[in-house]
Write a protein that holds these residues in place. Structure first.
Motif, mmCIF file in Angstrom:
data_model
loop_
_atom_site.group_PDB
_atom_site.id
_atom_site.type_symbol
_atom_site.label_atom_id
_atom_site.label_comp_id
_atom_site.label_asym_id
_atom_site.label_seq_id
_atom_site.Cartn_x
_atom_site.Cartn_y
_atom_site.Cartn_z
ATOM 1 N N LYS A 141 17.062 4.216 -11.470
ATOM 2 C CA LYS A 141 18.085 4.482 -12.475
ATOM 3 C C LYS A 141 18.827 5.788 -12.168
ATOM 4 O O LYS A 141 18.283 6.679 -11.510
ATOM 5 N N PRO A 142 20.063 5.920 -12.646
ATOM 6 C CA PRO A 142 20.803 7.184 -12.465
ATOM 7 C C PRO A 142 20.073 8.345 -13.130
ATOM 8 O O PRO A 142 19.417 8.173 -14.160
ATOM 9 N N GLU A 143 20.180 9.511 -12.541
ATOM 10 C CA GLU A 143 19.583 10.700 -13.139
ATOM 11 C C GLU A 143 20.278 11.029 -14.448
ATOM 12 O O GLU A 143 21.422 10.643 -14.688
ATOM 13 N N THR A 144 19.579 11.757 -15.295
ATOM 14 C CA THR A 144 20.155 12.240 -16.548
ATOM 15 C C THR A 144 20.441 13.727 -16.421
ATOM 16 O O THR A 144 20.000 14.386 -15.470
ATOM 17 N N PHE A 145 21.184 14.273 -17.383
ATOM 18 C CA PHE A 145 21.386 15.722 -17.423
ATOM 19 C C PHE A 145 21.411 16.182 -18.874
ATOM 20 O O PHE A 145 21.650 15.383 -19.791
ATOM 21 N N THR A 146 21.108 17.443 -19.082
ATOM 22 C CA THR A 146 21.100 18.008 -20.434
ATOM 23 C C THR A 146 22.277 18.962 -20.590
ATOM 24 O O THR A 146 22.663 19.659 -19.644
ATOM 25 N N PHE A 147 22.840 18.975 -21.798
ATOM 26 C CA PHE A 147 23.990 19.832 -22.075
ATOM 27 C C PHE A 147 24.088 20.040 -23.580
ATOM 28 O O PHE A 147 24.145 19.078 -24.345
ATOM 29 N N LEU A 148 24.050 21.302 -24.000
ATOM 30 C CA LEU A 148 24.226 21.682 -25.401
ATOM 31 C C LEU A 148 23.280 20.934 -26.350
ATOM 32 O O LEU A 148 23.679 20.445 -27.406
ATOM 33 N N GLY A 149 22.014 20.847 -25.945
ATOM 34 C CA GLY A 149 21.004 20.272 -26.827
ATOM 35 C C GLY A 149 20.825 18.770 -26.736
ATOM 36 O O GLY A 149 19.990 18.205 -27.441
ATOM 37 N N PHE A 150 21.610 18.110 -25.863
ATOM 38 C CA PHE A 150 21.504 16.660 -25.713
ATOM 39 C C PHE A 150 21.138 16.297 -24.281
ATOM 40 O O PHE A 150 21.504 16.993 -23.337
ATOM 41 N N THR A 151 20.442 15.169 -24.134
ATOM 42 C CA THR A 151 20.246 14.541 -22.835
ATOM 43 C C THR A 151 21.272 13.422 -22.707
ATOM 44 O O THR A 151 21.401 12.589 -23.606
ATOM 45 N N PHE A 152 22.021 13.414 -21.600
ATOM 46 C CA PHE A 152 23.056 12.410 -21.362
ATOM 47 C C PHE A 152 22.518 11.362 -20.392
ATOM 48 O O PHE A 152 21.988 11.699 -19.334
ATOM 49 N N ILE A 153 22.676 10.086 -20.764
ATOM 50 C CA ILE A 153 22.078 8.983 -20.031
ATOM 51 C C ILE A 153 23.133 7.924 -19.726
ATOM 52 O O ILE A 153 23.906 7.532 -20.614
ATOM 53 N N SER A 154 23.184 7.445 -18.482
ATOM 54 C CA SER A 154 24.028 6.301 -18.139
ATOM 55 C C SER A 154 23.363 5.054 -18.704
ATOM 56 O O SER A 154 22.265 4.684 -18.274
ATOM 57 N N SER A 155 24.007 4.394 -19.647
ATOM 58 C CA SER A 155 23.370 3.283 -20.341
ATOM 59 C C SER A 155 24.363 2.142 -20.553
ATOM 60 O O SER A 155 25.478 2.167 -20.038
ATOM 61 N N LYS A 156 23.934 1.143 -21.330
ATOM 62 C CA LYS A 156 24.791 0.009 -21.678
ATOM 63 C C LYS A 156 24.701 -0.253 -23.175
ATOM 64 O O LYS A 156 23.667 -0.013 -23.802
ATOM 65 N N SER A 157 25.795 -0.757 -23.729
ATOM 66 C CA SER A 157 25.806 -1.149 -25.133
ATOM 67 C C SER A 157 25.101 -2.496 -25.287
ATOM 68 O O SER A 157 24.697 -3.132 -24.295
ATOM 69 N N ARG A 158 24.953 -2.970 -26.515
ATOM 70 C CA ARG A 158 24.302 -4.258 -26.760
ATOM 71 C C ARG A 158 25.081 -5.402 -26.120
ATOM 72 O O ARG A 158 24.515 -6.454 -25.814
ATOM 73 N N ARG A 159 26.374 -5.212 -25.924
ATOM 74 C CA ARG A 159 27.208 -6.249 -25.315
ATOM 75 C C ARG A 159 27.243 -6.142 -23.796
ATOM 76 O O ARG A 159 27.930 -6.919 -23.133
ATOM 77 N N GLY A 160 26.518 -5.167 -23.252
ATOM 78 C CA GLY A 160 26.449 -5.035 -21.805
ATOM 79 C C GLY A 160 27.495 -4.143 -21.182
ATOM 80 O O GLY A 160 27.564 -4.014 -19.957
ATOM 81 N N ALA A 161 28.320 -3.488 -22.011
ATOM 82 C CA ALA A 161 29.360 -2.595 -21.487
ATOM 83 C C ALA A 161 28.759 -1.219 -21.201
ATOM 84 O O ALA A 161 27.766 -0.801 -21.819
ATOM 85 N N PHE A 162 29.360 -0.505 -20.257
ATOM 86 C CA PHE A 162 28.865 0.840 -19.938
ATOM 87 C C PHE A 162 28.991 1.751 -21.149
ATOM 88 O O PHE A 162 29.975 1.712 -21.887
#
Length: 223
Positions: A141-162
Motif C-alpha cells: 500500500k502507499p505510505e501515509t504521512f502526518t500533518f497538523l494532527g492528522f494521518t493522511f491515507i490514500s484510500s477509496k470511497s464506498r463507490r470505489g473512487a479515490f
C-alpha cells in the motif's frame, strides 16, 4: 535562523528603525532556564512570544517567495504546496520534479542557515495512481504521512473512487486522553453536573478541529 538575514527581511516592510531596534533587543534578551539566562547568537529564543511571528516572516522570504518562483520556472506538471509555520507538504505529479525540488530546497535553506529535519523529511508516493502502481510492482500500500494532527491515507470511497482519508493521529489522541484522565483525577471532588459540563466542552473542542470527513471512527473512539 540567521539574525542578520532576519533584520534584512524585516526592513523590507518596516521603515521605522525604532521598531527594528526593539526587535533586536528582543532577540538578545536570552532564555531563562533553571535560573540561568542563556543568550545565543542565532534564532529567536524558543518560547518567546514573538518567535512564531518572526519565524513565519523568515520562512516567507526564504521559502514562500522562492517556491512561487520555482513553480513558475521549474515545475513540470501539477504541483501543490501547503505550509503551516515550519511544517511543509509539497506534492508533485512527477517523481523527477520532486527529487530536483528537494535538492534545490535543501541548498536554498543552507544559504539562510536552515536545515531540513533528517527524520521528518521524506519523499513518498501518494495519491490517485499510487496504489495501482505499487500493487503492480509488489510494493504494498502507499505510505501515509502526518500533518497538523492528522494521518493522511490514500484510500477509496464506498463507490470505489479515490479518496484522501484523514484520521486523527493515534499518538496525539492518546496523549489528549491521558491529559483528560489526569485532569479528571484532579477534579474528582467536583459535582457530577459541573464535571459533565467540563467534559462536554472538552469533547466539543476536540470535535471542532477533528470532525472532518473520513474521521468518524477516531471521533467515536475519543468520545
Amino acid at each position: 535562523m540567521d539574525r542578520e538575514w532576519l533584520i534584512r527581511f524585516l526592513r523590507h516592510r518596516i521603515g521605522d528603525e525604532r521598531i527594528i531596534r526593539l526587535i533586536q533587543k528582543w532577540l538578545k534578551a536570552g532564555v531563562l532556564e533553571d535560573n540561568t539566562i542563556t543568550v545565543g547568537d542565532k534564532g529567536t529564543g524558543q518560547g518567546s512570544v514573538i518567535s512564531p511571528l518572526l519565524a513565519n516572516i523568515y520562512l516567507h522570504y526564504v521559502f514562500d517567495l522562492w517556491v512561487n518562483q520555482w513553480i513558475r520556472r521549474e515545475a513540470r506538471g501539477e504541483m501543490i504546496v501547503v505550509r503551516y509555520a515550519d511544517d511543509i507538504i509539497v506534492g508533485f505529479e512527477h517523481e523527477a520534479n520532486a527529487l530536483r525540488f528537494l535538492d534545490m530546497m535543501r541548498a536554498r535553506f543552507e544559504e539562510f542557515s536552515l536545515s531540513l529535519h533528517p527524520e521528518k523529511t521524506r519523499l513518498i508516493e501518494f495519491g490517485r495512481a499510487a496504489a495501482a502502481r505499487r500493487a503492480r510492482l509488489g510494493l504494498g500500500k502507499p505510505e501515509t504521512f502526518t500533518f497538523l494532527g492528522f494521518t493522511f491515507i490514500s484510500s477509496k470511497s464506498r463507490r470505489g473512487a479515490f479518496q484522501i482519508k484523514r484520521k486523527s493521529r493515534a499518538d496525539r489522541m492518546q496523549a489528549k486522553l491521558k491529559e483528560v484522565g489526569d485532569e479528571l483525577r484532579r477534579r474528582m471532588h467536583w459535582p457530577i453536573p459541573k464535571l459533565g459540563e467540563w467534559l462536554r466542552q472538552v469533547v466539543m473542542g476536540y470535535f471542532a478541529y477533528h470532525a472532518v470527513p473520513t474521521n468518524s471512527k477516531a471521533l467515536a473512539a475519543f468520545r
